[in-house]
Design a protein around this motif. Structure first.
Motif, mmCIF file in Angstrom:
data_model
loop_
_atom_site.group_PDB
_atom_site.id
_atom_site.type_symbol
_atom_site.label_atom_id
_atom_site.label_comp_id
_atom_site.label_asym_id
_atom_site.label_seq_id
_atom_site.Cartn_x
_atom_site.Cartn_y
_atom_site.Cartn_z
ATOM 1 N N GLN A 87 6.898 12.875 -6.554
ATOM 2 C CA GLN A 87 6.368 12.749 -7.913
ATOM 3 C C GLN A 87 6.462 11.272 -8.279
ATOM 4 O O GLN A 87 7.551 10.688 -8.293
ATOM 5 N N LEU A 88 5.301 10.658 -8.577
ATOM 6 C CA LEU A 88 5.254 9.223 -8.830
ATOM 7 C C LEU A 88 5.083 8.952 -10.316
ATOM 8 O O LEU A 88 4.271 9.610 -10.998
ATOM 9 N N PRO A 89 5.821 7.969 -10.851
ATOM 10 C CA PRO A 89 5.707 7.632 -12.273
ATOM 11 C C PRO A 89 4.381 6.950 -12.579
ATOM 12 O O PRO A 89 3.789 6.285 -11.723
ATOM 13 N N SER A 90 3.900 7.126 -13.808
ATOM 14 C CA SER A 90 2.612 6.563 -14.201
ATOM 15 C C SER A 90 2.641 5.037 -14.201
ATOM 16 O O SER A 90 3.708 4.419 -14.245
ATOM 17 N N GLY A 91 1.452 4.457 -14.139
ATOM 18 C CA GLY A 91 1.323 3.006 -14.173
ATOM 19 C C GLY A 91 0.833 2.447 -12.867
ATOM 20 O O GLY A 91 0.391 3.180 -11.966
ATOM 21 N N ASN A 92 0.924 1.111 -12.767
ATOM 22 C CA ASN A 92 0.543 0.406 -11.535
ATOM 23 C C ASN A 92 1.819 0.009 -10.809
ATOM 24 O O ASN A 92 2.630 -0.772 -11.357
ATOM 25 N N HIS A 93 1.983 0.505 -9.620
ATOM 26 C CA HIS A 93 3.265 0.295 -8.920
ATOM 27 C C HIS A 93 3.070 0.078 -7.419
ATOM 28 O O HIS A 93 2.027 0.403 -6.862
ATOM 29 N N LYS A 94 4.160 -0.437 -6.832
ATOM 30 C CA LYS A 94 4.252 -0.528 -5.376
ATOM 31 C C LYS A 94 5.210 0.554 -4.893
ATOM 32 O O LYS A 94 6.326 0.678 -5.408
ATOM 33 N N LEU A 95 4.763 1.321 -3.932
ATOM 34 C CA LEU A 95 5.586 2.387 -3.344
ATOM 35 C C LEU A 95 5.874 2.042 -1.893
ATOM 36 O O LEU A 95 4.986 1.604 -1.163
ATOM 37 N N GLU A 96 7.131 2.225 -1.494
ATOM 38 C CA GLU A 96 7.514 1.963 -0.106
ATOM 39 C C GLU A 96 8.260 3.160 0.466
ATOM 40 O O GLU A 96 9.093 3.778 -0.214
ATOM 41 N N PHE A 97 7.945 3.488 1.701
ATOM 42 C CA PHE A 97 8.742 4.430 2.480
ATOM 43 C C PHE A 97 9.415 3.638 3.590
ATOM 44 O O PHE A 97 8.750 2.976 4.400
ATOM 45 N N LYS A 98 10.751 3.677 3.620
ATOM 46 C CA LYS A 98 11.506 2.941 4.625
ATOM 47 C C LYS A 98 12.352 3.915 5.439
ATOM 48 O O LYS A 98 12.996 4.807 4.868
ATOM 49 N N PHE A 99 12.347 3.711 6.747
ATOM 50 C CA PHE A 99 13.190 4.543 7.611
ATOM 51 C C PHE A 99 14.515 3.817 7.785
ATOM 52 O O PHE A 99 14.597 2.800 8.476
ATOM 53 N N GLU A 100 15.558 4.334 7.153
ATOM 54 C CA GLU A 100 16.861 3.673 7.107
ATOM 55 C C GLU A 100 17.968 4.655 7.493
ATOM 56 O O GLU A 100 18.826 5.004 6.681
ATOM 57 N N PRO A 101 17.978 5.129 8.724
ATOM 58 C CA PRO A 101 18.968 6.145 9.114
ATOM 59 C C PRO A 101 20.392 5.582 9.158
ATOM 60 O O PRO A 101 20.677 4.639 9.895
#
Length: 827
Positions: free
Chosen positions: A776-790
């Motif tokens: 679920q992403l918050p409204s507005g203009n944003h940068k989203l990142e998925f990082k693999f950090e095990p």
């Protein structure tokens, strides 16, 4: 220094001989050629994306999207720079070309063990050759099972360290055990290490029994304590690798099933039939003594003098076309191998003279190690029978910890192949020291010769009296042959009958061959007992006999013809026209290649594309379940869409050209959905994705419901989300929406390391559509990142560094004390 060379001259000479043997056997490697190994070729496909980013970033990613939509790279290729044993393996791989490095490690490790067993150096060399050149050790090299081969190579030095520890050389033995066990674990073939553990468990049990019997429990506890610390240190050195492997294994096909409706699927571990698929036939154990008793490797191993050739010749086939015709028949089922494995690369052959000496060892060796070798060998032999001995196999499969995680149970015979030469060489040592009277030794020699030679004589004279030489696939072969020849049953039966006769001939020939080596071995032992020859001459002669025997059998399966020029290998991973056409598309997408056999047993397409298919023995369980349910019989187009499968590769109607289908319905790398469909469990989730519109509907398990605020979310028709930067373990998106919205990503869900961030702030994400990520992403203009950090990798690497430093310091201290002790003895 001169004294050191003088004292160790024999050892250095033997090591030099080992190196020379490796280079002679693999002489094409010196000509710039490479061994054609099918699994290595597949590994290139698996590793391509990882290696590309390693070359660019200096560090390989921990995740790859090149197979099965995406998976951790743990069991493909991962750097563990804080693990000291990484550099031990790298040293051999850098100094010696493949596969010389592996065979040299076979030889050196076994030689160390025999020296620790106080064996004469030349006899130890014979033992090292017997272990190293055992046929299976070369067959797995041929197949490209490099990690397995490396793991086997460290069996002997691990045992050497354990023996030293129980001999009260506590620190030196424990440190060597820690070092070699750490390298063993680092080879990353847990199955081989596990089988060694089973054997060593028996060894420790026997040591405990004798400690109790001799009232030496104090010494045993001290030795065991040192070994326990050594084992913990070896595990700690590999903390990063073991932690990630364990964590990953729970989510793979070796882990627990997510579906309850599929009663055929195992609840935990591998499917029993799959695990037992490669079970050793009970009768096939005769190949330990004579390799071709069961026809050798799968395929048509026949020449123009064979009975099959005579039948073909009687049909008017020209002499020069006989052998090619036989090879063509192999494509429809003709095979000299008649066991019940699906196929085999060759038999388990230990060497005829070695088998004879093993039997002799059962009679004359007094060392208690004999009882360990015998008991461990019998157990492993029985377990190798798998489905042929279900009572014992099922007992282990159901109740012995982790046993059901491994397939191809016949491979436990690596322990037997390791232990048989040990007892064989101990038998020669016993005969040379003559602790028994010459009369007793001669009597044991006669018994051993009668057993081994008697079996071979029966196989020579009356092979078909005890063995059928008929395969369960012969009927299928006959039917196929009749189809090809328009119903010529007479010809089909003649070929099948001729094939049986050829199998008998192969068995007879190898039984005779083995009998010669048994007689040669027996003759040497007789001369040793009667003191007709100097023991040194006997040892060298035995080494030559063993080498000649095994070398020639190994050449049947791994020979110069298996080496090819680099350009030939390069052609195997050369992009086709259709690949080049697809690669012009610089967007982010996936490909499903249906042109090269089973797409889920082939990683070559992964060399060029982010692939739906692939080749790996440890796929993610959820992905495998989707394959079983959504790709069984027919392909679910909705699932292809949600995986962003933009291109299908198929063949034209004539089958001679690959064509590309551009799938306009692919959902893309990420998208916003209009509604959520909640389900109670994995079974309902699987049913839901069987028919749905992934671009509009998100299927979510109810357990993730708390992560979705239904009051705040909606659908913004003018919103967008796009991938701005791709890295296998760091995906960056930008998006714009007028209100909170639910986004689905065509990326595989794996909650043990992936984290989501919006403008640097961590947010929750969850699983959707059975295998995908969502948030679920918050409204507005944003940068989203998925990082693999095990955490398992990064924390594990810290533990590895600390343990590696401790191991190096302990090894240095142990060597210092040993040198000091020797100097004091000389003084």
């Amino acid at each position: 220094m001169n004294n050191w060379f003088k004292n160790n001259g024999v050892h250095l000479a033997i090591i030099g001989i080992f190196i020379a043997l490796c280079f002679v056997y693999f002489s094409p490697a010196l000509q710039g050629k490479s061994l054609y190994q099918s699994d290595v070729l597949m590994a290139k496909g698996m590793q391509k994306e990882i290696m590309d980013y390693k070359a660019k970033d200096g560090k390989g990613p921990l995740w790859t999207n090149s197979m099965f939509g995406g998976m951790p790279a743990y069991q493909i290729w991962v750097q563990y720079p804080n693990n000291v044993t990484t550099y031990v393996i790298s040293f051999f791989k850098t100094v010696f070309p493949n596969p010389i490095d592996t065979v040299l490690l076979y030889l050196l490790g076994a030689y160390l063990l025999f020296c620790v067993l106080r064996i004469n150096p030349w006899l130890a060399a014979a033992g090292a050759i017997a272990f190293a050149f055992s046929s299976y050790n070369f067959q797995i090299i041929d197949a490209g099972h490099s990690n397995k081969a490396m793991a086997i190579a460290f069996f002997p030095p691990i045992l050497a360290g354990i023996i030293l520890t129980f001999r009260k050389k506590y620190l030196l033995g424990a440190v060597l055990t820690a070092l070699f066990l750490a390298v063993e674990i680092r080879t990353n073939h847990i199955q081989m290490t596990y089988y060694l553990f089973i054997a060593l468990l028996i060894y420790v049990g026997i040591e405990l029994y004798h400690a109790l019997k001799n009232k030496e429990t104090k010494d045993f506890i001290k030795s065991f304590s040192y070994l326990l610390v050594a084992s913990l240190l070896a595990v700690a050195v590999n903390a990063g690798m073991l932690w990630t492997t364990y964590e990953y294994s729970t989510e793979t096909i070796r882990g627990k099933s997510n579906l309850t409706s599929d009663k055929a699927a195992p609840s935990n571990g591998l499917d029993r039939d799959y695990a037992y698929q490669w079970s050793q036939g009970v009768g096939e154990s005769l190949t330990f003594l004579a390799p071709n008793i069961y026809g050798g490797a799968s395929g048509a191993n026949l020449d123009e003098k064979s009975e099959v050739a005579k039948v073909l010749s009687s049909k008017g086939i020209p002499a020069e076309q006989i052998v090619p015709a036989i090879q063509q028949l192999s494509s429809v089922g003709l095979s000299t191998y008649w066991g019940d494995k699906q196929f085999t690369s060759g038999p388990w052959y230990f060497g005829a003279s070695i088998c004879f000496l093993f039997i002799l060892g059962l009679f004359i060796v007094k060392n208690r190690i004999k009882w360990w070798i015998l008991s461990a060998s019998i157990l492993c032999l029985l377990l190798s029978f798998g489905r042929h001995l279900p009572f014992l196999s099922d007992l282990f499969f159901n109740y012995f910890p982790l046993y059901n995680k491994f397939r191809a149970v016949e491979s436990i015979l690596v322990i037997v192949a390791f232990l048989v030469p040990v007892l064989a060489i101990l038998a020669v040592k016993e005969a040379s020291t003559q602790n028994e009277t010459p009369q007793k030794l001669q009597k044991s020699l006669v018994y051993s010769l009668a057993i081994s030679g008697g079996i071979l004589l029966i196989l020579m004279v009356l092979p078909d009296a005890f063995l059928s030489f008929k395969s369960q696939n012969d009927g299928f072969f006959t039917e196929r042959l009749m189809q090809i020849t328009n119903g010529d049953k007479g010809f089909a039966d003649a070929i099948t009958n001729a094939l049986v006769q050829d199998r008998i001939s192969l068995a007879r020939a190898d039984a005779f061959r083995s009998l010669i080596f048994v007689l040669l071995g027996a003759g040497l032992i007789w001369m040793l007992i009667k003191k007709k020859l100097n023991p040194q001459i006997v040892f060298v002669a035995l080494a030559a006999i063993v080498l000649f025997d095994l070398w020639n059998i190994d050449k049947r399966y791994l020979n110069n013809e298996k080496f090819v020029d680099e350009n030939v290998l390069a052609q195997q991973t050369q992009a086709r026209d259709v690949d080049q056409l697809i690669m012009r598309d610089q967007s982010y997408y996936r490909v499903f290649d249906l042109t090269q056999g089973n797409p889920f047993s082939n990683s070559i397409p992964s060399y060029f594309h982010k692939n739906i298919g692939g080749y790996h023995a440890a796929k993610l369980k959820r992905f495998q379940e989707v394959l079983d349910k959504q790709f069984n019989g027919a392909i679910n187009e909705d699932v292809l869409d949600m995986l962003n499968t933009k291109y299908l590769i198929t063949t034209n109607q004539s089958g001679d050209k690959q064509t590309m289908i551009n799938r306009s319905t692919a959902a893309g790398h990420a998208w916003f959905v209009q509604q959520v469909e909640y389900v109670k469990n994995a079974d309902e989730e699987m049913i839901a994705i069987s028919s749905f519109d992934p671009k509009k509907v998100m299927v979510v398990d109810e357990k993730f419901k708390p992560l979705i605020d239904a009051k705040k979310t909606g659908f913004d028709a003018n919103g967008f989300i796009r991938l701005t930067n791709y890295h296998p373990d760091h995906m960056t998106y930008e998006y714009s929406i007028g209100r909170d919205a639910l986004a689905v990503f065509s990326e595989i869900w794996y909650d043990k390391g992936w984290n989501a961030y919006v403008d640097g702030e961590k947010i929750a994400h969850f699983r959707a559509d059975y295998i995908l990520r969502a948030a679920q992403l918050p409204s507005g203009n944003h940068k989203l990142e998925f990082k693999f950090e095990p955490t398992s990798y990064y924390t594990g690497e810290i533990i590895s560094l600390i343990a590696s430093i401790l191991l190096v310091l302990s090894l240095g201290y142990a060597i210092f004390l040993e040198v000091k002790r020797k100097e004091e003895v000389k003084a």
